[in-house]
Design a protein around this motif. Structure first.
Motif, mmCIF file in Angstrom:
data_model
loop_
_atom_site.group_PDB
_atom_site.id
_atom_site.type_symbol
_atom_site.label_atom_id
_atom_site.label_comp_id
_atom_site.label_asym_id
_atom_site.label_seq_id
_atom_site.Cartn_x
_atom_site.Cartn_y
_atom_site.Cartn_z
ATOM 1 N N GLN A 51 0.863 -1.197 0.000
ATOM 2 C CA GLN A 51 0.000 0.000 0.000
ATOM 3 C C GLN A 51 0.894 1.240 0.000
ATOM 4 O O GLN A 51 1.205 1.784 1.060
ATOM 5 N N PRO A 52 1.307 1.701 -1.183
ATOM 6 C CA PRO A 52 2.276 2.800 -1.257
ATOM 7 C C PRO A 52 1.792 4.075 -0.563
ATOM 8 O O PRO A 52 2.615 4.905 -0.183
ATOM 9 N N GLU A 53 0.469 4.216 -0.376
ATOM 10 C CA GLU A 53 -0.011 5.455 0.263
ATOM 11 C C GLU A 53 0.420 5.539 1.727
ATOM 12 O O GLU A 53 0.411 6.611 2.324
ATOM 13 N N LEU A 54 0.869 4.428 2.313
ATOM 14 C CA LEU A 54 1.290 4.432 3.721
ATOM 15 C C LEU A 54 2.692 5.019 3.899
ATOM 16 O O LEU A 54 3.152 5.204 5.011
ATOM 17 N N LYS A 55 3.374 5.299 2.769
ATOM 18 C CA LYS A 55 4.817 5.571 2.800
ATOM 19 C C LYS A 55 5.238 6.616 3.847
ATOM 20 O O LYS A 55 6.146 6.389 4.634
ATOM 21 N N ASP A 56 4.554 7.771 3.856
ATOM 22 C CA ASP A 56 5.018 8.841 4.743
ATOM 23 C C ASP A 56 4.175 8.983 6.002
ATOM 24 O O ASP A 56 4.394 9.889 6.797
ATOM 25 N N ILE A 57 3.214 8.098 6.159
ATOM 26 C CA ILE A 57 2.356 8.189 7.341
ATOM 27 C C ILE A 57 2.957 7.325 8.437
ATOM 28 O O ILE A 57 3.368 6.186 8.177
ATOM 29 N N PRO A 58 3.045 7.836 9.681
ATOM 30 C CA PRO A 58 3.507 6.955 10.764
ATOM 31 C C PRO A 58 2.454 5.876 11.024
ATOM 32 O O PRO A 58 1.280 6.205 11.231
ATOM 33 N N PHE A 59 2.851 4.618 10.944
ATOM 34 C CA PHE A 59 1.893 3.541 11.260
ATOM 35 C C PHE A 59 2.625 2.404 11.972
ATOM 36 O O PHE A 59 3.849 2.289 11.913
ATOM 37 N N VAL A 60 1.860 1.609 12.684
ATOM 38 C CA VAL A 60 2.428 0.473 13.427
ATOM 39 C C VAL A 60 1.573 -0.763 13.156
ATOM 40 O O VAL A 60 0.447 -0.661 12.693
ATOM 41 N N MET A 61 2.167 -1.920 13.432
ATOM 42 C CA MET A 61 1.408 -3.168 13.370
ATOM 43 C C MET A 61 1.349 -3.706 14.783
ATOM 44 O O MET A 61 2.381 -3.841 15.441
ATOM 45 N N ALA A 62 0.142 -3.987 15.264
ATOM 46 C CA ALA A 62 -0.013 -4.355 16.671
ATOM 47 C C ALA A 62 -0.813 -5.639 16.818
ATOM 48 O O ALA A 62 -1.589 -6.001 15.939
ATOM 49 N N ARG A 97 -4.126 -6.060 26.028
ATOM 50 C CA ARG A 97 -3.890 -4.731 25.449
ATOM 51 C C ARG A 97 -3.192 -4.906 24.122
ATOM 52 O O ARG A 97 -2.649 -5.976 23.850
ATOM 53 N N MET A 98 -3.259 -3.851 23.313
ATOM 54 C CA MET A 98 -2.625 -3.931 22.006
ATOM 55 C C MET A 98 -1.171 -3.511 22.129
ATOM 56 O O MET A 98 -0.866 -2.422 22.616
ATOM 57 N N VAL A 99 -0.287 -4.405 21.713
ATOM 58 C CA VAL A 99 1.143 -4.107 21.824
ATOM 59 C C VAL A 99 1.721 -4.015 20.419
ATOM 60 O O VAL A 99 1.368 -4.802 19.535
ATOM 61 N N ILE A 100 2.620 -3.061 20.235
ATOM 62 C CA ILE A 100 3.188 -2.821 18.910
ATOM 63 C C ILE A 100 4.221 -3.896 18.582
ATOM 64 O O ILE A 100 5.109 -4.207 19.390
ATOM 65 N N LYS A 101 4.068 -4.488 17.393
ATOM 66 C CA LYS A 101 4.998 -5.534 16.955
ATOM 67 C C LYS A 101 5.955 -5.006 15.898
ATOM 68 O O LYS A 101 7.038 -5.545 15.698
ATOM 69 N N ALA A 102 5.539 -3.987 15.180
ATOM 70 C CA ALA A 102 6.409 -3.396 14.167
ATOM 71 C C ALA A 102 5.994 -1.954 13.953
ATOM 72 O O ALA A 102 4.803 -1.642 13.968
ATOM 73 N N ALA A 103 7.003 -1.076 13.779
ATOM 74 C CA ALA A 103 6.714 0.339 13.542
ATOM 75 C C ALA A 103 7.536 0.800 12.352
ATOM 76 O O ALA A 103 8.681 0.362 12.196
ATOM 77 N N ASN A 104 6.971 1.665 11.514
ATOM 78 C CA ASN A 104 7.752 2.107 10.358
ATOM 79 C C ASN A 104 8.683 3.265 10.750
ATOM 80 O O ASN A 104 8.642 3.770 11.879
ATOM 81 N N ALA A 105 9.511 3.689 9.793
ATOM 82 C CA ALA A 105 10.529 4.697 10.090
ATOM 83 C C ALA A 105 9.895 6.001 10.555
ATOM 84 O O ALA A 105 10.374 6.633 11.502
#
Lengths: 223, 498
Positions: free
Chosen positions: B21-32, B38-46
């Motif tokens: 999903q190239p539109e995610l490129k500059d948006i801060p997002f995480v995978m949890a 509780r929701m814990v973050i497993k991966a975060a982008n730059a």
């Protein structure tokens, strides 16, 4: 058809001089196919016992294959005939055609010393193929035909018939060592004959009827 | 001397998401993923990491830092799948690639970089290609896996560690570069050992006492004093040969020629490496996309092309060439060493040609099935049916000796058969018996030999065996199941003596 040649360096020492005289060259023909015929179950057991005692020397020199359909051989019993049962490779098949194929393949392989094949029918053509195979490889083959429909002519070097006879116990209760009436019905370039043989501890012995007269037995009992 | 490359994917999962999903490129997002309610973050982008959001933080806290944070569902199985796919892709650089869970790859590149014109251009190529896919990677090359790993994660100077340069390369790095547990790292931190050079010279005894064997092992692995094994995704050099054909092959003769050529090539290689194959697969790739294969096995390792060809010969007829076959391959998935020791058993045959026997049995097994070949060994049971067991291989030797003290019939019936008997007294052998409608008068008898049931295997009545001889001289093995005290016991015939 070639005359059976002597296999170099190998001689089957049966310990039965009188029987060996029946064969060409006074030696049991190795590198040939022998045929045994039996009709009753009791005779079949006696025949297999005789074959086992006969080949015990060969087994310990090379690999032995026992190819059969409906095999009833009980491996531990072979010990009594001087064979280590684990040295024999049994090939158990259902179809007559497969048995013949396996026997022929085994007879062609010169690393094998003995092949025993149990089946009922063997046509002249089939026996000729087996004979041709051993002429190349010098393997000794024993074909045990149990209850054949007809006793047709085959290309085998000899035909035998073994029947059990009453054992001798010398007055001791129980059963004695196996005794057989060995009939050599046909032998190529030899003289057929019939002998009564006892087998104890893998060794053959003639039954000399005169030797055991009643007095002899009395003496043994007393002794 | 070996050379290893460690590749570190800094944002493996999020980079993959951005690729999808190239539109995610500059948006801060995480995978949890949910953990303890509780929701814990497993991966975060730059972009998220720039804002101070990192792995293992709770999503609710991060929302406080950055209300616009996008949260996606974590895909736990993704890491392994991605790394395996990337490792396979990396096979173009070296044949030995291993996956380093959770975020890296290890490449054994000994003897490969010169093909790309030296190590700098080799690394440049790897980085350029992987970055081209959108992965943020850090790469390092060193003599050991440990150093390459450390430099790829924590190195600040150069990504190329010179030959024997592990010690200097490790000196400025933090202890975490040694792949240690958090508990050990905390202890090192507490003692003020912030860099590897602070403790690398310390006596080993002291280090072992305070931090355990793991630290020393990791140090040795990084310095190359201890060998570290990797599990390549593709086993090294599969025993495989291929033969493309100029024109589609449609005839049996054509297939035979191809098979012979492939077998000869394969056997030549096996002979060089003193190995033999146990299993062999011959595949035919048809023009219409279908793959036809035949396979065969051997009872002993073999590298005799003629013999293997014979094994296949019977099965060639089953291949349907249809429009034609364009590529043939042959694989040997199971390969074993052929050693001199293995020939020993067969040496009793004159001339010691055990291979010939093995080949004969293979032919029989190939045509008629492996379960038609039997070899028997003694087993520790009195019960006659269980007194022999099948040998699992042609080389297996008996562990116990065969019993010879008791008479055993040369023919044993597959199952005992009922007979009618006349017995003078209980516990006596029969006087006469009828088997298959025929009457036998017993003249001699021996026995009984009592064989009890092995209660831990089977319940039932014991057997009293007698060897009997009838008036014609035929000898039988019969038994009475149970005793006369328990009613009318049944008699059976179980075998024939010679």
């Amino acid at each position: 058809m070639q005359r059976p040649k002597k296999v170099s360096g190998l001689r089957l020492n049966t310990g039965l001089w009188e029987m060996e005289k029946a064969f060409p060259g006074q030696a049991f023909p190795l590198g040939a196919v022998h045929e045994f015929i039996s009709h009753a179950k009791e005779d079949a057991a006696a025949t297999n016992g005789f074959i086992a005692a006969l080949i015990s020397q060969l087994v310990n020199k090379g690999t032995t294959l026992w190819v059969s359909n409906k095999r009833t051989i009980f491996p531990p019993a072979l010990n009594a005939f001087g064979i280590e049962p684990e040295r024999i490779i049994f090939i158990d098949l259902w179809r007559q055609k497969d048995v013949l194929w396996a026997i022929e393949e085994a007879l062609k392989c010169d690393a094998v010393s003995t092949v025993i094949g149990e089946l009922s029918e063997l046509s002249f053509t089939e026996s000729r193929r087996l004979q041709l195979a051993v002429e190349q490889s010098r393997v000794t083959g024993f074909i045990h035909r149990y209850n054949p429909k007809i006793e047709n002519v085959t290309a085998c070097v000899s035909r035998w018939n073994i029947k059990p006879i009453i054992s001798e116990t010398y007055g001791i209760p129980g059963t004695g060592f196996p005794r057989w009436n060995v009939q050599l019905l046909k032998v190529r370039n030899g003289k057929p004959g019939s002998w009564q043989i006892e087998c104890s501890a893998g060794q053959f012995r003639y039954i000399n009827r005169q030797a055991f007269t009643d007095t002899e037995i009395q003496k043994r009992k007393a002794g | 001397m070996r050379r290893y490359i460690a590749i570190w994917f800094r944002h493996l999962k999020t980079d993959w998401m951005i690729r999808r999903q190239p539109e995610l490129k500059d948006i801060p997002f995480v995978m949890a993923a949910p953990e303890h309610g509780r929701m814990v973050i497993k991966a975060a982008n730059a972009a998220a990491q720039e804002k101070g959001i990192d792995v293992n933080m709770v999503v609710a806290d991060c929302r406080a830092i950055l209300p616009t944070l996008q949260v996606l569902d974590d895909k736990p199985e993704l890491t392994e799948k991605l790394l395996n796919a990337l490792a396979e892709w990396c096979l173009r650089y070296t044949p030995v690639v291993a996956v380093d869970i959770p975020d890296g790859l290890i490449l054994d590149v000994s003897g490969c970089p010169h093909l790309w014109g030296g190590e700098p251009s080799y690394l440049k190529d790897i980085i350029a290609k992987l970055s081209g896919f959108g992965y943020d990677v850090r790469v390092a090359i060193a003599d050991t896996i440990g150093t390459a790993w450390a430099v790829s994660r924590y190195g600040k100077v150069s990504q190329i560690v010179e030959r024997y340069g592990q010690l200097e390369a490790l000196h400025p790095l933090p202890p975490a570069a040694l792949r240690l547990d958090t508990s050990v790292l905390e202890r090192l931190n507490k003692l003020g050992l912030y860099q590897i050079k602070d403790f690398i010279k310390m006596p080993r005894k002291a280090l072992r006492r305070r931090f355990g064997d793991v630290l020393l092992k990791r140090l040795d692995q990084a310095l190359g004093q201890e060998y570290e094994a990797i599990h390549p995704i593709q086993p090294i050099e599969p025993y495989q040969e291929r033969l493309p054909s100029l024109e589609p092959i449609r005839t049996a003769t054509g297939i035979e020629i191809a098979l012979k050529q492939l077998l000869e090539k394969l056997c030549l290689r096996l002979a060089k490496e003193e190995k033999g194959l146990r299993k062999c697969v011959f595949k035919c790739y048809r023009i219409d996309g279908a793959v036809k294969q035949i396979e065969t096995g051997t009872s002993r390792p073999s590298r005799n092309a003629n013999h293997l060809f014979k094994l296949f010969e019977q099965k060639i007829a089953t291949i349907e060439p249809a429009l034609g076959i364009e590529v043939f391959t042959i694989d040997a998935p199971v390969v074993e060493d052929i050693s001199a020791v293995q020939d020993a058993l067969w040496n009793f045959s004159e001339g010691g040609n055990g291979t010939a026997i093995g080949e004969l049995l293979d032919r029989i097994a190939g045509k008629l099935g492996m379960n038609s070949i039997h070899r028997y060994l003694p087993d520790e049971h009195y019960w006659p049916e269980r007194s022999v067991k099948l040998a699992t291989s042609l080389l297996e030797q008996p562990l116990i000796s065969w019993r010879t003290d008791l008479p055993r019939p040369v023919h044993l019936l597959p199952a005992p058969e009922i007979i009618e008997v006349t017995v003078p007294m209980p516990d006596y052998p029969p006087m006469l018996f009828r088997y298959k409608g025929e009457l036998h008068n017993v003249s001699k008898a021996d026995g009984p030999e009592r064989i009890e049931q092995e209660w831990w295997l089977q319940h039932g009545l014991y057997r009293d065996y007698y060897c009997i001889e009838d008036e014609k001289g035929a000898r039988y093995w019969v038994f009475r199941s149970g005793s006369y005290k328990q009613g009318d016991p049944q008699w059976f015939i179980h075998g024939f003596f010679a």
